[in-house]
Design an enzyme around this catalytic site. Structure first.
Site, PDB file in Angstrom:
ATOM      1  N   HIS A  11      39.206  32.418  45.706  1.00  0.00           N
ATOM      2  CA  HIS A  11      38.125  31.808  44.943  1.00  0.00           C
ATOM      3  C   HIS A  11      38.670  31.105  43.707  1.00  0.00           C
ATOM      4  O   HIS A  11      39.811  31.335  43.292  1.00  0.00           O
ATOM      5  CB  HIS A  11      37.055  32.836  44.561  1.00  0.00           C
ATOM      6  CG  HIS A  11      37.556  33.959  43.719  1.00  0.00           C
ATOM      7  ND1 HIS A  11      38.231  35.044  44.228  1.00  0.00           N
ATOM      8  CD2 HIS A  11      37.493  34.170  42.383  1.00  0.00           C
ATOM      9  CE1 HIS A  11      38.551  35.864  43.259  1.00  0.00           C
ATOM     10  NE2 HIS A  11      38.119  35.362  42.110  1.00  0.00           N
TER      11      HIS A  11
ATOM     12  N   HIS B 192      42.751  31.805  43.713  1.00  0.00           N
ATOM     13  CA  HIS B 192      43.452  33.094  43.745  1.00  0.00           C
ATOM     14  C   HIS B 192      42.613  34.130  44.477  1.00  0.00           C
ATOM     15  O   HIS B 192      41.442  33.900  44.778  1.00  0.00           O
ATOM     16  CB  HIS B 192      43.715  33.589  42.317  1.00  0.00           C
ATOM     17  CG  HIS B 192      42.454  33.941  41.574  1.00  0.00           C
ATOM     18  ND1 HIS B 192      41.621  32.973  41.041  1.00  0.00           N
ATOM     19  CD2 HIS B 192      41.871  35.126  41.283  1.00  0.00           C
ATOM     20  CE1 HIS B 192      40.587  33.552  40.458  1.00  0.00           C
ATOM     21  NE2 HIS B 192      40.711  34.864  40.595  1.00  0.00           N
TER      22      HIS B 192
ATOM     23  N   ARG C  64      31.851  41.690  35.735  1.00  0.00           N
ATOM     24  CA  ARG C  64      32.549  41.895  37.008  1.00  0.00           C
ATOM     25  C   ARG C  64      32.955  43.356  37.189  1.00  0.00           C
ATOM     26  O   ARG C  64      33.505  43.971  36.278  1.00  0.00           O
ATOM     27  CB  ARG C  64      33.800  41.010  37.063  1.00  0.00           C
ATOM     28  CG  ARG C  64      34.354  40.888  38.467  1.00  0.00           C
ATOM     29  CD  ARG C  64      35.581  40.019  38.525  1.00  0.00           C
ATOM     30  NE  ARG C  64      36.783  40.840  38.511  1.00  0.00           N
ATOM     31  CZ  ARG C  64      38.015  40.356  38.626  1.00  0.00           C
ATOM     32  NH1 ARG C  64      38.214  39.055  38.753  1.00  0.00           N
ATOM     33  NH2 ARG C  64      39.049  41.158  38.598  1.00  0.00           N
TER      34      ARG C  64
ATOM     35  N   ASP D   7      41.778  38.322  43.866  1.00  0.00           N
ATOM     36  CA  ASP D   7      41.958  39.326  42.815  1.00  0.00           C
ATOM     37  C   ASP D   7      42.889  40.449  43.271  1.00  0.00           C
ATOM     38  O   ASP D   7      42.776  40.937  44.392  1.00  0.00           O
ATOM     39  CB  ASP D   7      40.598  39.947  42.439  1.00  0.00           C
ATOM     40  CG  ASP D   7      39.612  38.904  41.934  1.00  0.00           C
ATOM     41  OD1 ASP D   7      40.047  37.867  41.416  1.00  0.00           O
ATOM     42  OD2 ASP D   7      38.392  39.142  42.069  1.00  0.00           O
TER      43      ASP D   7
END
Ligand code: SIN
Length: 277
Positions: free
Chosen positions: A253, A95, A268, A97
């Site tokens: 990723h 996917h 993150r 983000d």
């Protein structure tokens, strides 16, 4: 002193050594490597959450994640954790983000806090290399298409999401906030490098604009398989203190879930992007 950039493949991914996150010259070198390689892994950092936030702010405005569990006391830092007794990792599917946002995120800065002894790598794929490997006729057709992306099925109040281990364990939440839908071109021109790249992904793209889901799925499936061929990918082996920064407009990723019984804990921070076309 300059930083040391060690490419992982000729076009995608580079490890960077010797970075002082407070040094302006280093930031310029790191930023150049980010544009050149689309994913960089800065090694051997010893950062507090405050340092992580301050470094992130050099990249742009922080996008506060709506769905991931925040770090206690730091609402702008999302946690990406898998405990030893959990079976599913966050981000296991290929996917990119935030493609469901009208203005998708530029990059994510993922800092490894605790990693399995072996395993738990992240794989990345170059959407420019994937685009370049398509036939001219396929490229031309894709240039005429737009695709619809949504957060609803991935994070919303569906049975599948609410019954998932990630939701039940509190790693994902706020299902009522999953209302984002966006339409983006299937081929975008990268805002920094000017390179063309594919912009559809298996987690958030739902269909091509003007096509039914049934009509869209076969071509989307072909593109997902094509995008993630080994030739277009690299793999990052984490160590505590490694921070990866990937460009969401240039890569996909996938978190590799191959470490049962071990803990992996990451912090993150995601940075806002600009309109894409
Ligand atoms: C993510 O998809 O943001 C997480 C990737 C990872 O944990 O490797």
């Amino acid at each position: 002193m300059s930083v040391e950039v060690r490419p992982i493949t000729p076009t995608l991914g580079a490890e960077i050594y010797g970075v002082d996150v407070h040094n302006d010259g280093h930031f310029e070198e790191v930023h150049k490597a980010f544009v050149d390689y689309s994913m960089i892994a800065i090694r051997d950092l010893d950062l507090s959450p405050e340092d992580h936030l301050a470094f992130a702010e050099r990249w742009g405005e922080i996008n506060v994640n709506r769905f991931f569990k925040p770090l206690d006391g730091y609402p702008r830092i999302a946690t990406v954790t898998k405990e030893p007794d959990q079976t599913k990792a966050i981000g296991e599917g290929w996917h990119t983000d935030h493609s469901y946002d009208q203005i998708p995120a530029m990059c994510s800065l993922l800092l490894a806090r605790e990693t399995p002894e072996v395993g738990g790598d992240t794989a990345f794929a170059s959407m420019n290399q994937a685009y370049l490997a398509l036939s001219p006729a396929m490229r031309e057709m894709l240039h005429g298409l737009k695709a619809c992306h949504s957060s609803r099925h991935a994070f919303g109040a569906t049975k599948e999401v609410s019954n998932s281990e990630a939701a039940k364990s509190g790693r994902l939440g706020n299902a009522e906030l999953a209302t984002q839908d966006a339409v983006h071109p299937v081929v975008i021109t990268h805002p920094l490098s000017g390179r063309p790249g594919l912009y559809v992904n298996g987690d958030f793209t739902t269909h091509f604009e003007g096509w039914t889901k049934e009509e869209s799925q076969p071509l989307l499936d072909f593109l997902y398989d094509h995008c993630t061929k080994a030739e277009f990918t690299c793999r990052l082996r984490w160590r505590t203190g490694t921070m990866a920064i990937w460009d969401n407009r240039a890569t996909q990723h996938k978190a590799i879930n191959d470490y049962p019984g071990q803990r992996r804990h990451m912090h993150r921070i995601t940075i806002e992007g600009c309109p894409i076309s």
